[in-house]
Design an enzyme around this catalytic site. Structure first.
Site, PDB file in Angstrom:
ATOM      1  N   HIS A  20     117.626  60.612  64.852  1.00 20.56           N
ATOM      2  CA  HIS A  20     117.156  59.801  65.977  1.00 20.56           C
ATOM      3  C   HIS A  20     116.018  58.907  65.510  1.00 20.56           C
ATOM      4  O   HIS A  20     114.859  59.334  65.441  1.00 20.56           O
ATOM      5  CB  HIS A  20     116.709  60.728  67.121  1.00 20.56           C
ATOM      6  CG  HIS A  20     116.497  60.012  68.419  1.00 20.56           C
ATOM      7  ND1 HIS A  20     117.138  60.371  69.571  1.00 20.56           N
ATOM      8  CD2 HIS A  20     115.729  58.947  68.747  1.00 20.56           C
ATOM      9  CE1 HIS A  20     116.768  59.563  70.564  1.00 20.56           C
ATOM     10  NE2 HIS A  20     115.900  58.693  70.077  1.00 20.56           N
ATOM     11  N   HIS A  22     114.857  54.684  65.758  1.00 22.13           N
ATOM     12  CA  HIS A  22     115.149  53.334  66.279  1.00 22.13           C
ATOM     13  C   HIS A  22     114.722  52.277  65.261  1.00 22.13           C
ATOM     14  O   HIS A  22     113.572  52.283  64.827  1.00 22.13           O
ATOM     15  CB  HIS A  22     114.412  53.095  67.597  1.00 22.13           C
ATOM     16  CG  HIS A  22     114.928  53.931  68.730  1.00 22.13           C
ATOM     17  ND1 HIS A  22     115.875  53.476  69.619  1.00 22.13           N
ATOM     18  CD2 HIS A  22     114.646  55.206  69.112  1.00 22.13           C
ATOM     19  CE1 HIS A  22     116.141  54.430  70.513  1.00 22.13           C
ATOM     20  NE2 HIS A  22     115.414  55.494  70.217  1.00 22.13           N
ATOM     21  N   ASP A  24     114.166  49.151  65.797  1.00 18.88           N
ATOM     22  CA  ASP A  24     113.111  48.309  66.372  1.00 18.88           C
ATOM     23  C   ASP A  24     111.842  49.096  66.658  1.00 18.88           C
ATOM     24  O   ASP A  24     110.880  48.538  67.189  1.00 18.88           O
ATOM     25  CB  ASP A  24     113.615  47.602  67.646  1.00 18.88           C
ATOM     26  CG  ASP A  24     114.325  48.546  68.611  1.00 18.88           C
ATOM     27  OD1 ASP A  24     114.872  49.563  68.158  1.00 18.88           O
ATOM     28  OD2 ASP A  24     114.319  48.281  69.819  1.00 18.88           O
ATOM     29  N   GLY A 181     116.721  53.109  76.636  1.00 19.49           N
ATOM     30  CA  GLY A 181     115.951  52.440  77.686  1.00 19.49           C
ATOM     31  C   GLY A 181     115.463  53.434  78.717  1.00 19.49           C
ATOM     32  O   GLY A 181     115.590  54.642  78.532  1.00 19.49           O
ATOM     33  N   HIS A 208     120.424  59.638  75.178  1.00 21.49           N
ATOM     34  CA  HIS A 208     119.034  59.952  75.510  1.00 21.49           C
ATOM     35  C   HIS A 208     119.030  60.648  76.878  1.00 21.49           C
ATOM     36  O   HIS A 208     119.448  60.043  77.873  1.00 21.49           O
ATOM     37  CB  HIS A 208     118.219  58.671  75.687  1.00 21.49           C
ATOM     38  CG  HIS A 208     117.689  58.061  74.437  1.00 21.49           C
ATOM     39  ND1 HIS A 208     118.424  57.233  73.639  1.00 21.49           N
ATOM     40  CD2 HIS A 208     116.451  58.141  73.863  1.00 21.49           C
ATOM     41  CE1 HIS A 208     117.679  56.821  72.630  1.00 21.49           C
ATOM     42  NE2 HIS A 208     116.474  57.352  72.732  1.00 21.49           N
ATOM     43  N   GLU A 211     114.332  63.351  78.542  1.00 21.34           N
ATOM     44  CA  GLU A 211     113.089  62.865  77.939  1.00 21.34           C
ATOM     45  C   GLU A 211     112.080  62.673  79.069  1.00 21.34           C
ATOM     46  O   GLU A 211     110.969  63.163  78.998  1.00 21.34           O
ATOM     47  CB  GLU A 211     113.354  61.548  77.202  1.00 21.34           C
ATOM     48  CG  GLU A 211     112.163  61.010  76.419  1.00 21.34           C
ATOM     49  CD  GLU A 211     112.489  59.717  75.678  1.00 21.34           C
ATOM     50  OE1 GLU A 211     113.528  59.094  75.995  1.00 21.34           O
ATOM     51  OE2 GLU A 211     111.700  59.329  74.794  1.00 21.34           O
ATOM     52  N   ASP A 299     111.888  59.156  66.108  1.00 21.39           N
ATOM     53  CA  ASP A 299     112.087  58.245  67.233  1.00 21.39           C
ATOM     54  C   ASP A 299     111.599  56.855  66.809  1.00 21.39           C
ATOM     55  O   ASP A 299     112.407  56.019  66.436  1.00 21.39           O
ATOM     56  CB  ASP A 299     111.387  58.760  68.508  1.00 21.39           C
ATOM     57  CG  ASP A 299     112.010  58.224  69.784  1.00 21.39           C
ATOM     58  OD1 ASP A 299     113.116  57.644  69.713  1.00 21.39           O
ATOM     59  OD2 ASP A 299     111.394  58.380  70.853  1.00 21.39           O
TER      60      ASP A 299
HETATM   61 ZN   LIG Z   1     114.892  57.307  71.261  1.00 25.01          ZN
END
Ligand SMILES: [Zn+2]
Length: 367
Positions: A20, A22, A24, A181, A208, A211, A299
């Site tokens: 996991h 990202h 960006d 998102g 996701h 969370e 993350d």
């Molecule tokens: Zn994430």
């Protein structure tokens, strides 16, 4: 209980697996400054250390929604093939330098169309960047395999299209799909057509969930949509009764543990988005001890000012985790990865197990 925490350098030397991550959320501050300058995007700071601090502080807001606002600056510089290529290459190299031998890196191509790229152009430039990063990491003596998970944005309406895009690039480096998102108000079931499509073409996906929303979101992700992994999932604790000596699991928690559905936990990120106040209160140890398939992830390295060795180091310091726990999370991660089974087995048997056997043996020698 391991009395002496593992050091950062010890953990860095061990092979690790990240599921996991990202794209960006992991840019080098210096790269972000250079790319923003090229396109005329104004950043909140123009010096790498100050910019890194800004991201950490801004992301340290206590809610997922505010945490996600910081991504406007990183997504802004992922709008050309050259920039996608560079950021992807550096991500693979940086993970490899930290001892990650296999990574699944995700991003949402629909957010990268402002410069005129097609969805396909985004994916191809990024895949080429990962391949370049793998090559340079190999040259530097840190081999890594970098694969892609494509995300659809859960507040938008392009998830079926992105799921089809993921399937179209399945044998070219894309191994799975996800929705990303804000979780509140955007339950996984809203995107059921995308997940139904993926089940029909036999392509795996993660979601996701758990969370910032609890059991209903997790139940929707696994039981209704059919996810084979869960991004974070820490709010699953709502479905576990720890009030007596014998923990009692609810139906959803049982389902996830029984089916060996992996939890892609990212401890530092969870602290920033309000999942727990301190690491000592984070449920990762309870979930691990209860036998869930726990994995440890970054993350977003930039927003959480972290990397994989640091996450494990903090867990070692806080919970007394030693090689047995680091190894278990690493084995969990490669087993739950979206690679084909023979490749997972090869990494497990040829890379992970021999390395941890040697680390554990050197540990017992020195005692
Ligand atoms: Zn994430």
């Amino acid at each position: 209980m391991n009395p002496k925490p593992l050091t950062h350098e010890q953990i860095r030397s061990a092979p690790k697996v990240v599921l996991h991550e990202h794209l960006d959320g992991g840019l080098r501050p210096q790269t972000l400054i250079e790319l923003a300058h090229e396109i005329g995007h104004t950043l909140p700071a123009n010096e790498p250390e100050a910019l890194a601090n800004w991201f950490f502080d801004a992301a340290n807001s206590g809610t997922l929604e505010r945490y996600l606002e910081t991504f406007a600056h990183t997504v802004a510089v992922l709008q050309t093939p050259e920039h996608c290529f560079r950021v992807a290459s550096e991500a693979a190299q940086d993970l490899a330098a930290d001892g990650v031998v296999y990574a699944e890196i995700r991003y949402a191509p629909e957010q990268q169309l402002l410069g005129g790229m097609s969805l396909e152009a985004v994916v191809e430039a990024t895949l080429a960047g990962f391949a370049e990063g793998e090559r340079l990491a190999q040259e530097a003596g840190n081999p890594i395999i970098a694969r892609t998970i494509l995300c659809g944005m859960r507040h938008a309406d392009r998830t079926l299209e992105i799921a089809q895009l993921a399937a179209a690039y399945r044998d070219k480096g894309v191994v799975g799909f996800d929705i990303a998102g804000g979780e509140i108000g955007n339950p996984p079931e809203r995107h059921l057509p995308a997940f139904t499509y993926l089940r029909h073409v036999s392509m795996p996906f993660t979601i996701h969930a758990g969370e910032s929303v609890g059991t209903p979101s997790i139940k929707g992700a696994v039981a209704v949509c059919g996810a084979s992994r869960i991004g974070h999932g820490i709010k699953l604790m709502e479905d576990i009764d720890l009030s007596s000596d014998e923990p009692r699991l609810g139906r959803v928690a049982d389902y996830i543990r029984d089916r060996r559905i992996a939890l892609e936990v990212a401890p530092s990120s969870n602290l920033q988005t309000g999942g727990a106040k301190t690491l000592a209160e984070h449920p990762i140890k309870q979930l691990f001890d209860l036998g869930f398939r726990v994995t440890v992830n970054n993350d977003n390295r930039l927003m959480s000012r972290t990397h994989t060795s640091r996450e494990f180091q903090r867990l070692s310091e806080t919970f007394g985790w030693g090689w047995a726990e680091v190894r278990r999370c690493t084995e969990n991660a490669i087993k739950a990865s979206f690679l084909h089974y023979p490749e997972r087995r090869r990494i497990l048997e040829a890379v992970i197990r021999p390395a941890y056997a040697a680390l554990e043996a050197s540990e017992s020698d020195s005692e």
